[in-house]
Design a protein around this motif. Structure first.
Motif, PDB file in Angstrom:
ATOM      1  N   ARG A 126       0.838  -1.208   0.000  1.00  0.00           N
ATOM      2  CA  ARG A 126       0.000   0.000   0.000  1.00  0.00           C
ATOM      3  C   ARG A 126       0.874   1.261   0.000  1.00  0.00           C
ATOM      4  O   ARG A 126       0.630   2.210  -0.744  1.00  0.00           O
ATOM      5  N   GLN A 127       1.916   1.226   0.816  1.00  0.00           N
ATOM      6  CA  GLN A 127       2.819   2.371   0.911  1.00  0.00           C
ATOM      7  C   GLN A 127       3.469   2.676  -0.447  1.00  0.00           C
ATOM      8  O   GLN A 127       3.503   3.823  -0.902  1.00  0.00           O
ATOM      9  N   ARG A 128       3.949   1.617  -1.129  1.00  0.00           N
ATOM     10  CA  ARG A 128       4.579   1.796  -2.457  1.00  0.00           C
ATOM     11  C   ARG A 128       3.569   2.373  -3.443  1.00  0.00           C
ATOM     12  O   ARG A 128       3.911   3.217  -4.276  1.00  0.00           O
ATOM     13  N   THR A 129       2.333   1.901  -3.347  1.00  0.00           N
ATOM     14  CA  THR A 129       1.306   2.362  -4.286  1.00  0.00           C
ATOM     15  C   THR A 129       1.039   3.851  -4.045  1.00  0.00           C
ATOM     16  O   THR A 129       0.936   4.639  -4.985  1.00  0.00           O
ATOM     17  N   LYS A 130       0.955   4.233  -2.786  1.00  0.00           N
ATOM     18  CA  LYS A 130       0.716   5.653  -2.448  1.00  0.00           C
ATOM     19  C   LYS A 130       1.861   6.537  -2.943  1.00  0.00           C
ATOM     20  O   LYS A 130       1.634   7.569  -3.568  1.00  0.00           O
ATOM     21  N   GLU A 131       3.089   6.089  -2.665  1.00  0.00           N
ATOM     22  CA  GLU A 131       4.254   6.892  -3.077  1.00  0.00           C
ATOM     23  C   GLU A 131       4.267   7.072  -4.591  1.00  0.00           C
ATOM     24  O   GLU A 131       4.553   8.152  -5.098  1.00  0.00           O
ATOM     25  N   PHE A 133       1.714   7.063  -6.633  1.00  0.00           N
ATOM     26  CA  PHE A 133       0.661   7.998  -7.055  1.00  0.00           C
ATOM     27  C   PHE A 133       1.013   9.433  -6.688  1.00  0.00           C
ATOM     28  O   PHE A 133       0.710  10.359  -7.436  1.00  0.00           O
ATOM     29  N   ASP A 134       1.666   9.621  -5.529  1.00  0.00           N
ATOM     30  CA  ASP A 134       2.063  10.977  -5.138  1.00  0.00           C
ATOM     31  C   ASP A 134       2.953  11.605  -6.207  1.00  0.00           C
ATOM     32  O   ASP A 134       2.942  12.817  -6.399  1.00  0.00           O
ATOM     33  N   GLU A 374      -8.387   0.934  -4.818  1.00  0.00           N
ATOM     34  CA  GLU A 374      -8.719   1.784  -3.662  1.00  0.00           C
ATOM     35  C   GLU A 374      -7.952   3.091  -3.695  1.00  0.00           C
ATOM     36  O   GLU A 374      -8.470   4.143  -3.334  1.00  0.00           O
ATOM     37  N   GLU A 375      -6.724   3.019  -4.145  1.00  0.00           N
ATOM     38  CA  GLU A 375      -5.904   4.237  -4.209  1.00  0.00           C
ATOM     39  C   GLU A 375      -6.508   5.226  -5.207  1.00  0.00           C
ATOM     40  O   GLU A 375      -6.587   6.425  -4.938  1.00  0.00           O
ATOM     41  N   GLY A 378      -9.718   6.580  -3.669  1.00  0.00           N
ATOM     42  CA  GLY A 378      -9.437   7.464  -2.534  1.00  0.00           C
ATOM     43  C   GLY A 378      -8.935   8.827  -2.963  1.00  0.00           C
ATOM     44  O   GLY A 378      -9.078   9.818  -2.229  1.00  0.00           O
ATOM     45  N   ARG A 379      -8.314   8.909  -4.122  1.00  0.00           N
ATOM     46  CA  ARG A 379      -7.768  10.191  -4.574  1.00  0.00           C
ATOM     47  C   ARG A 379      -8.781  11.026  -5.337  1.00  0.00           C
ATOM     48  O   ARG A 379      -8.469  12.151  -5.773  1.00  0.00           O
TER      49      ARG A 379
END
Ligand code: HEM
Length: 411
Positions: A126-131, A133-134, A374-375, A378-379
């Motif tokens: 999840r953390q890798r996916t968020k980073e 997308f950021d 979900e990412e 969520g965005r």
């Protein structure tokens, strides 16, 4: 046994469904629909891959999968793809084996994909996916495949192997190399292949050594090195199994992620539905795997004469199970060409195969897909296709090579 007259008269496939252009030009749907209707099991006496049988319906593909004694996966008979690959012969791994060796080796790695292990892996994925997308640009065109599908899949594999994240480019290069199996290798490419595989071998030996020093646990490299079935196998065979895990997880998960974005562009109502009801995410992941069918086919070889769907198959015959067709079987899935995230039997797809070889990494892939969906939800963004996509001409993997997109805020 059916009437012998029927058995002796082979149904000859009217076209070659292994032809690359069907896939690169995205026109495989109609030929398979015709085969499902007219000849669920058919024989092509001559093709660039030699003679082969095609099995195209959901029930008959399952029937083949469930009879692993009659339909062998073994590399000794030619392995699991329509091509009889050079490298596959030299580096056998457990997908291309039958019982009892297959059973013993699969048992070693399977617990590393149990729900409890997935929970351990989840935060990092999840953390890798968020980073990722950021760091994506908003409102600018980029290639979804290169920037998202490829990178997230490599990240997922690094997590699985506890591979140092800062060396992810090595993982990407090796996974590209390991997938690049072609019997027509030039000598130069062959040398390059071996050089890369040698580097990978050295790196994984180092990681295995680290795990050997640890107490036994459920991490995949740890389980392999401490196991009876795989711990003492020849170094090259162990590497071949690592390559299997990398290759098995790579293009498959990647193309499901690309397929999702493409599907949301073709069926925008489904994306809206998902936004309104995120509890549909797990079913949406199944539906995407059904619709995309990232693995187009798997091959088996007959170990004895047998009968299938009224056709008589002989010992040594090559049998291709076309998942891409079985997943569009109108007798199982209504409106099969349509993406429907509420489809109540989406889970019946056989994109992960079926039976003793059913994908061992399925849970990991499902989790990575759910996290990606979900990412995006969520965005509050949508991923809009910004030009035509390109498909590869592979009849083994249903691959999207490039897909220009823009990420746009909603509302
Ligand atoms: C086997 C599909 C993800 C590792 C298979 C098979 C298919 C498949 C069709 C063969 C099944 C059969 O012959 O019955 C997929 C799809 C995926 C995916 C569609 C993603 C959406 C993964 C991941 C991993 C993985 C993430 C691991 C990192 C394997 C392995 C096998 C396998 C090791 C061999 C299993 C055996 O022979 O017992 N997969 N796969 N796959 N897959 Fe996957």
């Amino acid at each position: 046994m059916a009437d012998s007259d029927v058995l002796e008269k082979r149904a000859i496939t009217p076209f070659d469904v292994s032809e690359g252009a069907l896939y690169s030009e995205n026109r495989w749907q109609e030929p398979f629909a015709q085969l499902r209707r007219d000849m669920p099991v058919s024989f092509l006496p001559d093709s660039p891959y030699g003679p082969y049988w095609s099995v195209v319906t959901h029930d008959l593909v399952q029937q083949v999968e469930l009879d692993a004694q009659t339909y062998s996966s073994s590399y000794v008979h030619g392995g699991i793809t329509i091509t009889t690959g050079l490298v596959e012969d030299e580096f056998p791994n457990f997908i291309a084996m039958d019982a009892p060796k297959h059973t013993a080796q699969r048992k070693v790695v399977q617990p590393s994909f149990n729900p409890s292990e997935m929970l351990v892996r989840e935060p990092e994925i999840r953390q890798r996916t968020k980073e990722l997308f950021d760091a994506l640009p908003v409102g600018e065109t980029f290639d979804w495949v290169e920037e998202v599908s490829v990178k997230l899949t490599i990240g997922m594999l690094c997590t699985l192997f506890d591979f140092p994240w800062e060396q992810w480019r090595d993982m990407k290069r090796w996974s590209d190399t390991a997938s690049d199996v072609n019997p027509d290798f030039s000598e130069e490419r062959r040398q390059k292949f071996y050089a890369e595989m040698f580097q990978m071998l050295q790196k994984f030996d180092e990681l295995f050594e680290r795990e050997r020093q640890q107490e036994p646990n459920d991490k995949i490299l740890n389980r392999i090195i401490h196991s009876e079935a795989m711990g003492n196998m020849p170094q090259l065979e162990r590497l071949a199994n690592i390559a299997l895990l990398i290759v098995g997880g790579n293009d498959t998960t990647r193309n499901s992620m690309s397929g999702f974005v493409h599907a949301c562009n073709l069926f925008p109502d489904q994306f809206e539905l998902l936004r309104k009801d995120p509890s549909l995410v797990p079913n949406a992941a199944q539906e995407i795997i059904r619709w995309q069918s990232p693995v187009t086919h798997m091959r088996r070889t007959c170990t004895q004469d047998t009968e299938l769907g009224g056709q008589l198959l002989s010992k040594g015959d090559k049998v291709i199970m076309w998942y891409i067709s079985a997943n569009r079987d109108e007798n199982v899935f209504s409106n099969p060409d349509v993406v429907d995230f509420t489809r109540d039997n989406a889970r019946r797809h056989i994109g992960f195969g079926h039976g003793v070889h059913r994908c061992v990494g399925a849970r990991l892939a499902e989790m990575q897909l759910a996290i990606l969906f979900e990412e995006i939800l969520g965005r509050n963004v949508r991923i809009e296709q910004d030009g035509p996509l390109t498909y590869s001409g592979s009849c083994f993997l249903h691959e999207i090579d490039n897909m220009p997109v823009k990420m746009l805020p909603i509302g």
